[in-house]
Scaffold this motif. Structure first.
Motif, mmCIF file in Angstrom:
data_model
loop_
_atom_site.group_PDB
_atom_site.id
_atom_site.type_symbol
_atom_site.label_atom_id
_atom_site.label_comp_id
_atom_site.label_asym_id
_atom_site.label_seq_id
_atom_site.Cartn_x
_atom_site.Cartn_y
_atom_site.Cartn_z
ATOM 1 N N GLY A 49 52.779 46.006 37.073
ATOM 2 C CA GLY A 49 51.912 45.568 38.152
ATOM 3 C C GLY A 49 52.478 45.949 39.503
ATOM 4 N N ILE A 50 51.696 45.669 40.545
ATOM 5 C CA ILE A 50 52.069 45.996 41.919
ATOM 6 C C ILE A 50 51.856 44.772 42.790
ATOM 7 C CG2 ILE A 50 51.512 47.432 43.936
ATOM 8 C CD1 ILE A 50 50.433 49.524 41.897
ATOM 9 N N ILE A 51 52.825 44.473 43.659
ATOM 10 C CA ILE A 51 52.690 43.380 44.624
ATOM 11 C C ILE A 51 52.821 43.954 46.029
ATOM 12 C CG2 ILE A 51 53.685 41.247 45.533
ATOM 13 C CD1 ILE A 51 54.614 40.560 42.739
ATOM 14 N N PRO A 113 47.672 45.451 37.153
ATOM 15 C CA PRO A 113 47.250 44.475 38.164
ATOM 16 C C PRO A 113 47.886 44.766 39.527
ATOM 17 C CG PRO A 113 48.035 43.396 36.166
ATOM 18 C CD PRO A 113 48.429 44.821 36.053
ATOM 19 N N ILE A 114 47.128 44.488 40.585
ATOM 20 C CA ILE A 114 47.628 44.584 41.959
ATOM 21 C C ILE A 114 47.410 43.227 42.621
ATOM 22 C CG2 ILE A 114 47.413 45.696 44.199
ATOM 23 C CD1 ILE A 114 46.391 48.164 42.838
ATOM 24 N N VAL A 115 48.479 42.638 43.141
ATOM 25 C CA VAL A 115 48.393 41.337 43.806
ATOM 26 C C VAL A 115 48.775 41.486 45.266
ATOM 27 C CG1 VAL A 115 49.280 38.985 43.906
ATOM 28 C CG2 VAL A 115 48.879 40.065 41.690
ATOM 29 N N ASP A 223 54.040 35.696 38.089
ATOM 30 C CA ASP A 223 53.535 35.016 36.894
ATOM 31 C C ASP A 223 52.141 35.501 36.529
ATOM 32 O OD1 ASP A 223 53.694 32.935 34.833
ATOM 33 O OD2 ASP A 223 52.186 31.895 36.021
ATOM 34 N N ILE A 224 51.299 35.713 37.523
ATOM 35 C CA ILE A 224 49.939 36.197 37.276
ATOM 36 C C ILE A 224 49.977 37.561 36.605
ATOM 37 C CG2 ILE A 224 47.922 37.150 38.470
ATOM 38 C CD1 ILE A 224 48.094 34.776 40.380
ATOM 39 N N PRO A 231 43.051 34.776 38.377
ATOM 40 C CA PRO A 231 41.983 33.818 38.697
ATOM 41 C C PRO A 231 40.714 34.570 39.068
ATOM 42 C CG PRO A 231 43.415 34.076 40.579
ATOM 43 C CD PRO A 231 44.015 34.915 39.467
ATOM 44 N N THR A 232 39.594 33.860 39.117
ATOM 45 C CA THR A 232 38.339 34.464 39.537
ATOM 46 C C THR A 232 38.290 34.546 41.047
ATOM 47 O OG1 THR A 232 37.269 32.298 39.547
ATOM 48 C CG2 THR A 232 37.104 33.614 37.535
#
Length: 234
Positions: A49-51, A113-115, A223-224, A231-232
């Motif tokens: 993932g990427i933050i 995922p990208i947060v 964690d996500i 989440p939506t």
């Protein structure tokens, strides 16, 4: 940096466009850090993932979209529309123009995922970047409602019909006013100037835990990604 297979980039301001084209030692350090992040985020086969951490980021160059988001999309991404002040009269505005980000020539197929991490001190370009991440099918915004200042600021009133006024000795008070020459309208049509964007997953800053070495917002983002707890949208 690399956190448990996650590419992490913290930006205190959006100045990559300048730093990547300058040769001074400070810019070279920034450029080196960014290229390490880029190589991991775009090319690593084992990436989880990427933050993009923009907490406390007051904004900067819109052109930085070429570096922080364009490498992670494979088709044009429209954020909304903008219009600009073009004269002194009350209704002297341009037409609404689409605000679209084009994929980088070398980009990663959106497969991780990208947060976006942001807080109440995230303003302007950091808000737009955070909002853009929420539009991605693999994107999520963690943290707090953003500041709510989306328009660019310029100082030359004669050119941009915008600028500042007030007592310059009181810039940190309500006696000093910034006026933007552009307004941004997200895809849903609700202008959030002065309101900010709401997170998909709210995690408030905890000073006690931070002082003890526990960054609750960053840990929530990790964690996500690692546990697929997206989440939506709000």
């Amino acid at each position: 940096c690399n956190i448990n297979g996650i590419a992490y980039l913290h930006l205190s301001k959006f100045m990559l466009t300048e730093a990547l084209n300058d040769n001074d030692s400070s810019s070279q350090t920034i450029a080196k850090a960014y290229r390490l992040f880029y190589d991991l985020a775009v090319h690593a086969d084992t990436l989880k993932g990427i933050i993009l951490d923009q907490r406390g980021n007051a904004g900067g160059y819109v052109n930085d979209f070429d570096y922080v988001l364009a490498p992670f999309i494979d088709k044009p991404l429209t954020l909304g529309t903008t219009r600009r002040k073009e004269g002194l009269a009350r209704h002297d505005y341009s037409v609404w123009i689409p605000f679209t980000i084009e994929p980088a020539a070398e980009h990663r197929v959106p497969d991780v995922p990208i947060v976006a991490l942001a807080d109440i001190n995230s303003a302007s370009m950091s808000e737009l970047t955070t909002y853009a991440v929420t539009l991605l099918p693999n994107g999520c915004f963690v943290g707090e409602r953003t500041y709510g200042a989306h328009g660019p600021l310029f100082s030359n009133f004669e050119i941009n019909y915008s600028g500042t006024f007030g007592d310059k000795n009181l810039q940190k008070t309500l006696h000093y006013v910034y006026m933007s020459n552009d307004v941004f309208k997200p895809n849903d049509g609700n202008i959030l100037e002065g309101k900010g964007f709401r997170p998909n997953h709210q995690v408030l800053f905890n000073s006690e835990k931070m002082n003890a070495g526990d960054d609750v917002q960053l840990n929530a983002a990790i964690d996500i990604i690692l546990n697929n707890k997206f989440p939506t949208n709000p």
